[in-house]
Design a protein around this motif. Sequence first.
Motif, PDB file in Angstrom:
ATOM      1  N   UNK A  17       0.831  -1.207   0.000  1.00  0.00           N
ATOM      2  CA  UNK A  17       0.000   0.000   0.000  1.00  0.00           C
ATOM      3  C   UNK A  17       0.864   1.256   0.000  1.00  0.00           C
ATOM      4  N   UNK A  18       1.974   1.211   0.716  1.00  0.00           N
ATOM      5  CA  UNK A  18       2.908   2.342   0.673  1.00  0.00           C
ATOM      6  C   UNK A  18       3.424   2.536  -0.746  1.00  0.00           C
ATOM      7  N   UNK A  19       3.769   1.433  -1.398  1.00  0.00           N
ATOM      8  CA  UNK A  19       4.287   1.514  -2.758  1.00  0.00           C
ATOM      9  C   UNK A  19       3.230   2.034  -3.730  1.00  0.00           C
ATOM     10  N   UNK A  20       1.977   1.592  -3.580  1.00  0.00           N
ATOM     11  CA  UNK A  20       0.910   2.098  -4.445  1.00  0.00           C
ATOM     12  C   UNK A  20       0.741   3.610  -4.286  1.00  0.00           C
ATOM     13  N   UNK A  21       0.769   4.070  -3.055  1.00  0.00           N
ATOM     14  CA  UNK A  21       0.630   5.503  -2.795  1.00  0.00           C
ATOM     15  C   UNK A  21       1.819   6.275  -3.365  1.00  0.00           C
ATOM     16  N   UNK A  22       3.025   5.745  -3.191  1.00  0.00           N
ATOM     17  CA  UNK A  22       4.213   6.393  -3.735  1.00  0.00           C
ATOM     18  C   UNK A  22       4.173   6.431  -5.250  1.00  0.00           C
ATOM     19  N   UNK A  23       3.705   5.361  -5.867  1.00  0.00           N
ATOM     20  CA  UNK A  23       3.574   5.328  -7.328  1.00  0.00           C
ATOM     21  C   UNK A  23       2.592   6.394  -7.803  1.00  0.00           C
TER      22      UNK A  23
ATOM     23  N   UNK B 257       3.538   9.431 -10.219  1.00  0.00           N
ATOM     24  CA  UNK B 257       2.827   9.612 -11.494  1.00  0.00           C
ATOM     25  C   UNK B 257       2.288  11.029 -11.618  1.00  0.00           C
ATOM     26  N   UNK B 258       1.758  11.568 -10.525  1.00  0.00           N
ATOM     27  CA  UNK B 258       1.262  12.942 -10.531  1.00  0.00           C
ATOM     28  C   UNK B 258       2.387  13.938 -10.747  1.00  0.00           C
ATOM     29  N   UNK B 259       3.518  13.722 -10.074  1.00  0.00           N
ATOM     30  CA  UNK B 259       4.668  14.602 -10.259  1.00  0.00           C
ATOM     31  C   UNK B 259       5.189  14.534 -11.691  1.00  0.00           C
ATOM     32  N   UNK B 260       5.221  13.347 -12.233  1.00  0.00           N
ATOM     33  CA  UNK B 260       5.692  13.157 -13.601  1.00  0.00           C
ATOM     34  C   UNK B 260       4.767  13.859 -14.595  1.00  0.00           C
ATOM     35  N   UNK B 261       3.478  13.763 -14.371  1.00  0.00           N
ATOM     36  CA  UNK B 261       2.514  14.431 -15.257  1.00  0.00           C
ATOM     37  C   UNK B 261       2.630  15.954 -15.166  1.00  0.00           C
ATOM     38  N   UNK B 262       3.004  16.454 -13.996  1.00  0.00           N
ATOM     39  CA  UNK B 262       3.103  17.902 -13.804  1.00  0.00           C
ATOM     40  C   UNK B 262       4.463  18.462 -14.217  1.00  0.00           C
TER      41      UNK B 262
ATOM     42  N   UNK C 156      12.483  14.936 -15.031  1.00  0.00           N
ATOM     43  CA  UNK C 156      11.463  14.017 -15.541  1.00  0.00           C
ATOM     44  C   UNK C 156      12.021  12.603 -15.651  1.00  0.00           C
ATOM     45  N   UNK C 157      13.251  12.500 -16.114  1.00  0.00           N
ATOM     46  CA  UNK C 157      13.896  11.193 -16.241  1.00  0.00           C
ATOM     47  C   UNK C 157      14.083  10.549 -14.860  1.00  0.00           C
ATOM     48  N   UNK C 158      14.506  11.369 -13.874  1.00  0.00           N
ATOM     49  CA  UNK C 158      14.707  10.861 -12.511  1.00  0.00           C
ATOM     50  C   UNK C 158      13.381  10.399 -11.899  1.00  0.00           C
ATOM     51  N   UNK C 159      12.313  11.167 -12.092  1.00  0.00           N
ATOM     52  CA  UNK C 159      11.000  10.768 -11.586  1.00  0.00           C
ATOM     53  C   UNK C 159      10.546   9.467 -12.248  1.00  0.00           C
ATOM     54  N   UNK C 160      10.783   9.355 -13.554  1.00  0.00           N
ATOM     55  CA  UNK C 160      10.425   8.136 -14.283  1.00  0.00           C
ATOM     56  C   UNK C 160      11.199   6.928 -13.779  1.00  0.00           C
TER      57      UNK C 160
END
Length: 126
Positions: free
Chosen positions: A60-66, A70-75, A83-87
């Motif tokens: 559940x921690x991993x799902x929340x972190x993902x 994903x939100x940070x990557x989209x923004x 962007x590469x580091x977030x990916x």
Amino acid sequence: MAIMSWLAEQRIEEAMRKGEFRNLPGHGKPLELEDLSGVPDDLLISFKIMKNAGLLPEELQLRAECATLENLLAACHSCAGEKRELGRRLTEKKLRLEELLRQRGLDGSAAFAQYGEQIRIRLDQG
């Protein structure tokens, strides 16, 4: 049921008039809302209970972190390196989650099945 809602509203309004809510912790401060968009609906209540008790399972921690990544990557629109580091971090979290779900016999997720091989190939490339 409408009578119960009305009664609750009346009691809340009465308590507000008496000032019973003035000295509560956090009074006058903004609410701290959590982003639980990455938690499946059927697990949301158990997630909240366990989180409040300080007993959050790793998946559940991993799902929340993902979801957060994903939100940070989209923004992220300006810096290709960021962007590469977030990916990269998102890929690591997804792979760890996939491994954990497989170990626990919960690996029936269509999303991971669809993208798992692509993620492994990308990690192998660099």
